[in-house]
Scaffold this active site. Structure first.
Site, short mmCIF file in Angstrom:
data_model
loop_
_atom_site.label_atom_id
_atom_site.label_comp_id
_atom_site.label_asym_id
_atom_site.label_seq_id
_atom_site.Cartn_x
_atom_site.Cartn_y
_atom_site.Cartn_z
N ASP A 49 -10.42 -0.52 -23.88
CA ASP A 49 -10.56 -0.53 -22.42
C ASP A 49 -10.60 0.86 -21.84
O ASP A 49 -9.91 1.75 -22.34
CB ASP A 49 -9.35 -1.22 -21.77
N GLU A 52 3.47 -6.39 8.54
CA GLU A 52 3.72 -4.96 8.33
C GLU A 52 4.64 -4.69 7.14
O GLU A 52 4.99 -3.55 6.87
CB GLU A 52 4.33 -4.34 9.60
N PRO A 65 0.82 -1.21 0.00
CA PRO A 65 0.00 0.00 0.00
C PRO A 65 0.86 1.27 0.00
O PRO A 65 0.36 2.35 -0.30
CB PRO A 65 -0.84 -0.11 1.28
N ARG A 75 -3.25 -10.15 -19.69
CA ARG A 75 -4.21 -9.99 -20.79
C ARG A 75 -3.69 -9.06 -21.87
O ARG A 75 -4.27 -9.00 -22.95
CB ARG A 75 -5.58 -9.56 -20.26
N1 ADE Z 1 -0.70 -5.13 0.08
C1 ADE Z 1 -1.50 -4.69 1.07
N2 ADE Z 1 -2.29 -3.71 0.64
C2 ADE Z 1 -1.99 -3.51 -0.67
C3 ADE Z 1 -2.45 -2.64 -1.69
N3 ADE Z 1 -3.39 -1.71 -1.45
N4 ADE Z 1 -1.92 -2.71 -2.90
C4 ADE Z 1 -0.95 -3.60 -3.15
N5 ADE Z 1 -0.47 -4.45 -2.24
C5 ADE Z 1 -0.98 -4.41 -1.01
#
Ligand code: ADE
Length: 278
Positions: free
Chosen positions: A177, A120, A93, A162
């Site tokens: 797309d 984490e 994230p 793809r």
């Molecule tokens: N791992 C945990 N959350 C994630 C996200 N939002 N995007 C990619 N990998 C992740």
């Protein structure tokens, strides 16, 4: 393309054997190898995590299994081009956004290694050591936190896979797309219909059965503009006004948007109403 996936839950990646990506793998367009990170542990408990230096909640993935995993995987280069370094993709994230453009860029590489973090995250030194040897892409699916990288890998491999030549039945389907580079860049795709012509009292927009391809293309473009205005208005700022013809501009005007100072913006009157209302 060769894809290696390192995870503590290899069974999580089983869907890669199904449907479009599974068929591409059967046809050898893709070769997917899933590895259990725990095979690179050396203690009886097969430990992959430990508490974070500096304190705080949760656990951090230890660097040694990751270093050994990447050493072992990269020790077997591509037989057809042994000089090619893989690209390491780390879903997190905290990464840069994974976009259609990024999917297209990664689809050009011949070897990707995906590192699925849990807890984490992975000890920073493992990522830095990898970056000394290969390109590393830390990528995020969106502004939410998953329990680990596995689901993100499923998403990324499907989005990348793809785009590989010969994976989609119809070479044009990727072209139209939402987000694809070209005429639909920064626009969402509009609605689609198929037979029957009548269903539960609902018909199909007449234009689609007219056989007038020019008019159909125009209608689809108008629908794309309307859907983008309704669902993702922030994307309109990315539209290059040069790509908008007079019909696009008329449609946008009807939706309360106009080209102003070289950008697509809310018409001044609408802006005014918004600001009064808030
Ligand atoms: N791992 C945990 N959350 C994630 C996200 N939002 N995007 C990619 N990998 C992740």
């Amino acid at each position: 393309m060769r894809i290696d996936v390192v995870t503590i839950f290899p069974e999580y990646l089983a869907p890669l054997g199904v449907s479009l990506i599974g068929k591409a793998a059967e046809r050898r367009v893709l070769e997917i190898r899933t590895h259990d990170l725990r095979q690179w542990t050396s203690d009886v408990h097969r430990t992959v995590d430990d508490s974070p230096y500096g304190g705080g909640p949760g656990m951090v993935m230890k660097p040694e299994p990751w270093g050994d995993a990447l050493d072992a995987i990269t020790a077997n280069p591509l037989p057809e081009s042994p000089e090619v370094a893989p690209t390491l993709v780390v879903p997190t994230p905290s990464g840069r956004p994974f976009t259609q453009a990024k999917a297209a860029e990664l689809a050009e590489r011949s070897w990707l290694i995906f590192a699925c973090g849990r807890y984490e995250g992975i000890d920073r030194r493992a990522i830095e050591a990898a970056a000394d040897r290969m390109p590393v892409e830390e990528l995020s699916l969106g502004d939410y936190v998953l329990a680990g990288g596995e689901v993100a890998v499923l998403v990324m491999v499907e989005a990348i896979g793809r785009l590989l030549p010969g994976v989609l039945g119809n070479a044009d389907s990727a072209r139209d797309d939402s987000f694809a580079a070209g005429p639909m860049e920064s626009l969402l795709e509009g609605p689609v219909y198929t037979k029957p012509a009548q269903w539960r009292g609902r018909g199909v927009p007449e234009i689609l059965t007219s056989g007038n391809h020019g008019a159909i293309a125009r209608w689809r473009r108008d629908q794309a503009l309307a859907r983008t205005v309704a669902n993702r208005p922030e994307l309109l700022a990315r539209l290059d006004p040069v790509t908008l013809d007079k019909y696009d501009r008329a449609t946008l005007a009807g939706l309360g948007w106009e080209v102003r100072d070289g950008r697509v913006e809310r018409t001044e009157a609408e802006d005014f109403v918004d600001k009064q209302g808030s």
